[in-house]
Design a protein around this motif. Structure first.
Motif, short mmCIF file in Angstrom:
data_model
loop_
_atom_site.label_atom_id
_atom_site.label_comp_id
_atom_site.label_asym_id
_atom_site.label_seq_id
_atom_site.Cartn_x
_atom_site.Cartn_y
_atom_site.Cartn_z
N MET A 289 -42.03 2.23 -83.57
CA MET A 289 -41.63 2.36 -84.97
C MET A 289 -40.11 2.50 -85.07
SD MET A 289 -44.35 2.06 -86.64
CE MET A 289 -46.13 2.24 -86.45
N ALA A 290 -39.54 1.94 -86.13
CA ALA A 290 -38.10 2.06 -86.33
C ALA A 290 -37.72 3.51 -86.60
CB ALA A 290 -37.67 1.20 -87.52
N PRO A 291 -36.64 3.97 -86.02
CA PRO A 291 -36.21 5.36 -86.24
C PRO A 291 -35.71 5.58 -87.65
CG PRO A 291 -35.07 4.35 -84.37
CD PRO A 291 -35.76 3.27 -85.11
N GLN A 292 -35.57 6.82 -88.04
CA GLN A 292 -35.10 7.13 -89.38
C GLN A 292 -34.39 8.48 -89.37
OE1 GLN A 292 -39.25 7.10 -90.16
NE2 GLN A 292 -39.11 8.93 -91.41
N TRP A 293 -33.38 8.62 -90.22
CA TRP A 293 -32.80 9.93 -90.45
C TRP A 293 -33.88 10.80 -91.09
CZ3 TRP A 293 -27.90 12.08 -89.80
CH2 TRP A 293 -26.87 11.22 -89.45
N GLY A 294 -33.72 12.10 -90.97
CA GLY A 294 -34.59 12.98 -91.72
C GLY A 294 -34.32 12.83 -93.21
N PHE A 295 -35.28 13.19 -94.02
CA PHE A 295 -35.12 13.07 -95.47
C PHE A 295 -33.87 13.81 -95.94
CE2 PHE A 295 -39.58 11.96 -97.29
CZ PHE A 295 -39.57 10.80 -96.52
N PHE A 296 -33.63 14.98 -95.38
CA PHE A 296 -32.49 15.78 -95.82
C PHE A 296 -31.18 15.01 -95.65
CE2 PHE A 296 -28.89 18.32 -94.33
CZ PHE A 296 -28.65 19.11 -95.44
N ALA A 297 -30.97 14.41 -94.48
CA ALA A 297 -29.71 13.73 -94.20
C ALA A 297 -29.52 12.54 -95.12
CB ALA A 297 -29.65 13.30 -92.75
N HIS A 298 -30.56 11.73 -95.30
CA HIS A 298 -30.46 10.57 -96.19
C HIS A 298 -30.10 10.99 -97.61
CE1 HIS A 298 -31.32 6.96 -93.99
NE2 HIS A 298 -32.39 7.48 -93.42
N GLN A 299 -30.75 12.02 -98.10
CA GLN A 299 -30.50 12.46 -99.47
C GLN A 299 -29.09 13.02 -99.61
OE1 GLN A 299 -33.91 15.04 -99.93
NE2 GLN A 299 -35.10 13.44 -100.95
N GLN A 300 -28.64 13.77 -98.63
CA GLN A 300 -27.30 14.34 -98.68
C GLN A 300 -26.23 13.25 -98.64
OE1 GLN A 300 -26.54 17.25 -99.43
NE2 GLN A 300 -24.57 17.84 -98.58
N ILE A 301 -26.44 12.24 -97.83
CA ILE A 301 -25.48 11.15 -97.72
C ILE A 301 -25.33 10.41 -99.05
CG2 ILE A 301 -25.13 8.86 -96.67
CD1 ILE A 301 -26.34 10.18 -94.06
N ASN A 302 -26.45 10.04 -99.67
CA ASN A 302 -26.36 9.35 -100.97
C ASN A 302 -25.72 10.24 -102.02
OD1 ASN A 302 -27.45 6.93 -100.12
ND2 ASN A 302 -29.12 6.94 -101.61
N ARG A 303 -26.09 11.49 -102.01
CA ARG A 303 -25.55 12.41 -103.03
C ARG A 303 -24.03 12.55 -102.91
NH1 ARG A 303 -28.17 15.90 -106.18
NH2 ARG A 303 -26.96 17.52 -107.20
N MET A 304 -23.54 12.77 -101.70
CA MET A 304 -22.12 12.98 -101.52
C MET A 304 -21.32 11.69 -101.69
SD MET A 304 -22.24 16.13 -101.28
CE MET A 304 -20.45 16.29 -101.27
N ALA A 305 -21.94 10.54 -101.47
CA ALA A 305 -21.25 9.26 -101.67
C ALA A 305 -20.83 9.07 -103.12
CB ALA A 305 -22.14 8.11 -101.22
N VAL A 306 -21.58 9.66 -104.05
CA VAL A 306 -21.24 9.54 -105.46
C VAL A 306 -19.83 10.07 -105.73
CG1 VAL A 306 -21.81 10.36 -107.79
CG2 VAL A 306 -23.64 9.61 -106.24
N PHE A 307 -19.44 11.12 -105.02
CA PHE A 307 -18.16 11.77 -105.28
C PHE A 307 -16.97 11.02 -104.67
CE2 PHE A 307 -21.44 15.04 -105.55
CZ PHE A 307 -21.18 15.52 -106.82
N THR A 308 -17.25 9.90 -103.98
CA THR A 308 -16.16 9.06 -103.48
C THR A 308 -15.75 8.01 -104.51
OG1 THR A 308 -17.55 7.32 -102.50
CG2 THR A 308 -17.13 9.29 -101.15
#
Length: 305
Positions: A1-20
């Motif tokens: 199976m393809a690997p994946q970040w944990g849900f927490f990391a994915h959500q944090q990355i998208n959230r913080m990207a907004v502030f860029t």
């Protein structure tokens, strides 16, 4: 199976990207920040229900004898002509898929289609984050080939959950990408360069501390599960010298850069007007319906098998 970040990391990355993002993009992205956060994990949720989804999350660079531009073409058409689409899919297509979603998001901006803009923004954030994970660039994605099974979830889920409260999330302003395809490839090669330390440090630490100090048991959701101990995790995280934080920061910056580039390439539409087109309730209702369709397809596939 393809690997994946944990849900927490994915959500944090998208959230913080907004502030860029620049002020012109904030009316839409800041007002829908929760949508972008919650739906950062959609590609993982549909991996088992949507045909061809799994290969979009990784690329096994170590299956190619040579990864120069001449031998591993950066354009999809040239790579498919050389290796065949099925072979590419078998070993992962994340850098090519990022470029495809980049085109789709640019078109969504041109069409002024708010639902597509938000959905594709959440999706491309997921694939970009995946491209920055060292264990997404190898056949040995979970340490299964080196007697280190479990390291995948350890690196990308356990460590961020334990230590990310001390990470620096300020990565600067989004910048226009003159060569987005080249940026996607640089991400996977940079991540792959960190792979040796991911595996070697864990192996050496296990030899030093022993299996008894490596593992612990925790209660989660009424179940007792085996996890890497807090002490082992702390030692490992320290010896990685900020690697997880660097890769998360790189993901945040790259997501912001791609969102901004798509908007610019689409002619910089007025996002203040677009933000008023669709309300949050409608977005949530449509997203819930879409996810239910994934579940129905998943259960149907299981019954047929």
């Amino acid at each position: 199976m393809a690997p994946q970040w944990g849900f927490f990391a994915h959500q944090q990355i998208n959230r913080m990207a907004v502030f860029t993002l620049p002020p012109e993009m904030m009316p839409l992205y800041k007002s829908r920040i929760q949508f972008l956060t919650d739906n950062a994990v959609n590609p993982d949720k549909r991996r088992y229900a949507v045909v061809d989804e799994a290969p979009r999350h990784f690329i096994d660079l170590d299956v190619y004898a040579d990864t120069t531009r001449e031998t591993l073409p950066r354009s999809w058409s040239a790579a498919a002509a050389k290796f065949g689409a099925d072979t590419l899919a078998m070993h992962g297509i994340v850098p090519w898929h990022i470029q495809l979603v980049k085109y789709q998001l640019t078109e969504a901006f041109k069409e002024r289609n708010v639902r597509k803009i938000l959905r594709l923004s959440a999706d491309i954030g997921h694939y970009i984050a995946d491209a920055n994970v060292p264990l997404h660039t190898t056949r040995n994605y979970n340490g299964q080939l080196t007697n280190q099974t479990g390291i995948h979830g350890f690196w990308e889920s356990r460590l961020p959950e334990l230590f990310s409260t001390n990470y620096d999330w300020v990565v600067g302003s989004a910048e226009y990408l003159e060569k987005p395809q080249q940026r996607a490839w640089r991400a996977v090669f940079d991540a792959h360069a960190a792979l040796d330390s991911v595996l070697l440090i864990e192996r050496n630490l296990t030899a030093e501390l022993g299996e008894s100090r490596k593992w612990n048991f925790e209660d989660r959701n009424g179940q007792t599960i085996k996890v890497y101990s807090a002490a082992f995790s702390a030692h490992y995280h320290e010896r990685l010298r900020g690697q997880v934080e660097r890769q998360m920061r790189a993901s945040i910056k790259m997501v912001g850069d791609f969102w901004y580039t798509c908007w610019v390439d689409a002619g910089q539409p007025d996002l203040k007007k677009l933000a008023r087109q669709v309300d949050d309730d409608t977005e949530q209702t449509e997203t819930a319906a879409e996810q239910q369709s994934w579940l129905r397809r998943l259960f149907k596939a299981r019954e047929e098998n």
